[in-house]
Design a protein around this motif. Structure first.
Motif, mmCIF file in Angstrom:
data_model
loop_
_atom_site.group_PDB
_atom_site.id
_atom_site.type_symbol
_atom_site.label_atom_id
_atom_site.label_comp_id
_atom_site.label_asym_id
_atom_site.label_seq_id
_atom_site.Cartn_x
_atom_site.Cartn_y
_atom_site.Cartn_z
ATOM 1 N N ASP A 158 0.841 -1.193 0.000
ATOM 2 C CA ASP A 158 0.000 0.000 0.000
ATOM 3 C C ASP A 158 0.880 1.248 0.000
ATOM 4 O O ASP A 158 0.688 2.178 -0.786
ATOM 5 C CB ASP A 158 -0.890 -0.017 1.251
ATOM 6 N N ARG A 170 -8.936 2.179 4.660
ATOM 7 C CA ARG A 170 -8.202 0.906 4.739
ATOM 8 C C ARG A 170 -8.654 0.005 5.896
ATOM 9 O O ARG A 170 -7.835 -0.616 6.577
ATOM 10 C CB ARG A 170 -6.685 1.164 4.872
ATOM 11 N N ALA A 225 -4.776 -2.081 -2.252
ATOM 12 C CA ALA A 225 -5.044 -1.467 -0.947
ATOM 13 C C ALA A 225 -4.992 -2.560 0.110
ATOM 14 O O ALA A 225 -5.584 -3.624 -0.060
ATOM 15 C CB ALA A 225 -6.413 -0.799 -0.962
#
Ligand code: FES
Length: 570
Positions: A293, A508, A374
């Motif tokens: 990420d 997230r 992600a």
């Protein structure tokens, strides 16, 4: 003074041992002087007619051999177990680590000074790279190249369309006859899947890591330039042996970071995460899932390729190939990284240019602003879970819905089209027991098809969560690699029908909205599952495979053992 070649520990010996090492090789018609100090180059071949993506590799290996001979080396081709994604049951991923062991031991045990890794279908690339890294002799990758773009009813198709075709047949939009026509037009040439699936992502990975010559990733399998690249790689590995340029010299931390950035720019496969972590583990480079990420940040989607975009690997090649994509994000890449041709990554990009802005966008006007993978955290995936935003529905990036739970893939197949299944487009489908230990082997079932009754209503995407993987050709709002997995007692094991699940990709997070006391109560009721395997490879696998956020390698394969062999049997 020149370094004494490793192969001379076999072929340079006098007396009985040297006699045995050389005499049997001579039954292949190899003249005596071939054993007098020429670099011996192993060609590690995953050719197999059961791996259609790699079925042209014997011919491609001939080009490699020509290059090795031109450069003064002795090429010796050897087979390793091959993994064809389409045929192998229960899943090719189960055998990635096994192949890596085959590769490692085959290289170390034989009189080789360097090795060419012939990689194609998804798992063949990480398996060969992992094995070679654990020996750390000079190594170069030759990828097999992608197929030509498929054709159906006058339009381009590729592997990602299979998922659409399947849903269209289930919802009655497409007939079986039309599906047969699409099948006939899908695979028009030798090579691996023509989209930016896992095989193409792996080919891009090795090029961006510096383990292959430039242009390796995108040249189509059917293009004569693929053979040229193979021949040049054969020449180059002989020089690499002379320079003692090993994987550990190339695979620095910065090289891994570059690869993550490039994977974001191409909209690469989610499987990239698990394979790169495993490779880093072999080289001894500390990496975590969070790095994916972190280093994808600021990297937009540059390559307009399915499944994140519209085009195919063939189009990428004509548009300038991977070097042109890397040139667009050059400002974010480490200029000093060394590559297999002895030059730095940035040296290799000097002549790169984009020839088609529809396929390769500029950094300033990207295909999509967000890309990469992600990494999610939360009580439903304490060690991590991943999602590929570029292949997901933006409307579902922040979504709370009611869980519809399937205990395993068989349960899913049995009930998904049940008209009485209590599900609507806001539900969250949860599939358990498809992780590394639980399945075992972590199959590509995470992008589970939607319920038929919703497809018929025109629903195209839903939030889906599992501890499994997804084909690199797949797409959708799909949370994968949930870790710890069900079989390891992760919170996913505790999810019940009707629970609320909250997905928040911008922040997230992925959380099961159930009170901790209730989760503790459910955990106390979880029965300890004994390992169902008592023997064989499945037993070894389930005993030793690590969780997805660590790369799903075996705990005893981390690191490398080098190339030294101190004992022989004669
Ligand atoms: Fe081999 Fe897709 S099936 S690359």
């Amino acid at each position: 003074m020149d370094k004494i070649l490793r192969s001379q520990q076999w072929f340079g010996k006098k007396g009985k041992d040297g006699f045995i090492y050389r005499a049997w090789m001579k039954n292949q018609g190899i003249p005596a002087d071939e054993f007098h100090g020429k670099p011996v180059i192993g060609i590690c071949n995953t050719w197999s007619e059961l791996t259609p993506c790699n079925a042209h590799f014997r011919e491609l290996a001939e080009s490699v051999k020509r290059g090795v001979i031109e450069a003064g080396g002795l090429p010796l081709e050897f087979p390793v177990m091959s993994l064809g994604e389409t045929l192998i049951k229960p899943t090719a991923m189960l055998y990635r680590n096994l192949v890596s062991m085959d590769v490692e031991e085959s290289i170390r045990a034989n009189p080789l000074d360097g090795v060419v890794l012939m990689c194609g279908c998804d798992k063949t690339t990480p398996a060969l790279v992992m094995g070679a890294c654990s020996v750390d002799l000079p190594a170069i990758v030759v990828s097999g190249g992608a197929m030509l773009t498929g054709k159906y009813e006058g339009r381009d198709i590729g592997t990602s369309d299979i998922w659409r075709f399947s849903e269209n047949v289930r919802s009655g939009i497409m007939t079986e006859e039309e599906l047969n026509l699409a099948e006939a037009g899908m695979c028009r040439s030798r090579g691996h899947c023509a989209v930016m699936g896992t095989a193409s992502s792996m080919a891009c990975m090795v090029e961006s890591l510096g383990l292959s010559l430039p242009e390796n990733a995108a040249i189509p399998a059917a293009d004569s330039n693929r053979k040229v690249l193979a021949q040049l790689s054969g020449r180059r590995i002989v020089e690499m042996v002379k320079e003692d340029l090993k994987p550990s010299d190339i695979l620095t931390r910065a090289a891994f970071e570059n690869a993550i950035k490039v994977n974001a720019a191409i909209g690469g496969s989610t499987n990239f995460v698990i394979h790169l972590l495993a490779i880093a583990g072999r080289v001894g480079i500390p990496m975590t899932i969070d790095d994916f990420d972190r280093f994808s940040e600021n990297i937009p989607l540059i390559a307009n390729l399915q499944p994140s975009g519209d085009y195919f690997m063939e189009d990428l090649y004509y548009a300038g190939g991977l070097p042109a994509v890397m040139k667009e994000i050059e400002r974010y890449l480490d200029a000093t990284c060394l590559t297999a041709n002895g030059k730095t990554l940035i040296d290799n990009l000097k002549l790169a240019r984009t020839l088609n802005r529809t396929v390769i966008s500029s950094f300033e006007e990207p295909i999509k602003p967000d890309s990469g993978v992600a990494v999610l955290k939360g009580n439903l995936c304490e060690a991590g879970g991943i999602i590929k935003p570029s292949a997901a529905d933006p409307r579902l990036m922040q979504h709370t819905g009611i869980a519809v739970v399937f205990e395993n893939i068989e349960d899913y197949k049995l009930r998904i089209d049940d008209p009485d299944l209590p599900v609507d487009e806001n539900s969250v489908l949860v599939l358990k027991n498809v992780g590394p230990k639980g399945y075992p082997g972590m199959p590509e079932v995470g992008n589970m098809g939607l319920p038929k009754k919703l497809l018929e209503k025109g629903v195209k995407d839903m939030v889906r969560i599992s501890d499994g993987r997804m084909s690199g050709t797949g797409f959708g709002t799909v949370v994968l690699h949930v870790s710890p997995e069900t079989a390891a007692g992760g919170t996913i094991a505790l999810v019940l029908d009707g629970d609320q699940i909250q997905l928040d990709v911008p922040n997230r997070t992925l959380n099961l909205l159930v009170a901790q006391e209730e989760l503790d109560r459910r955990r106390s009721l979880l029965a300890q599952q004994p390992n169902p395997f008592s023997r064989g490879y499945a037993k070894l696998y389930t005993d030793h495979v690590e969780q997805a956020h660590l790369g799903a390698d075996f705990d005893f394969l981390k690191g490398h053992s080098g190339s030294a062999v101190t004992r022989d049997s004669h």
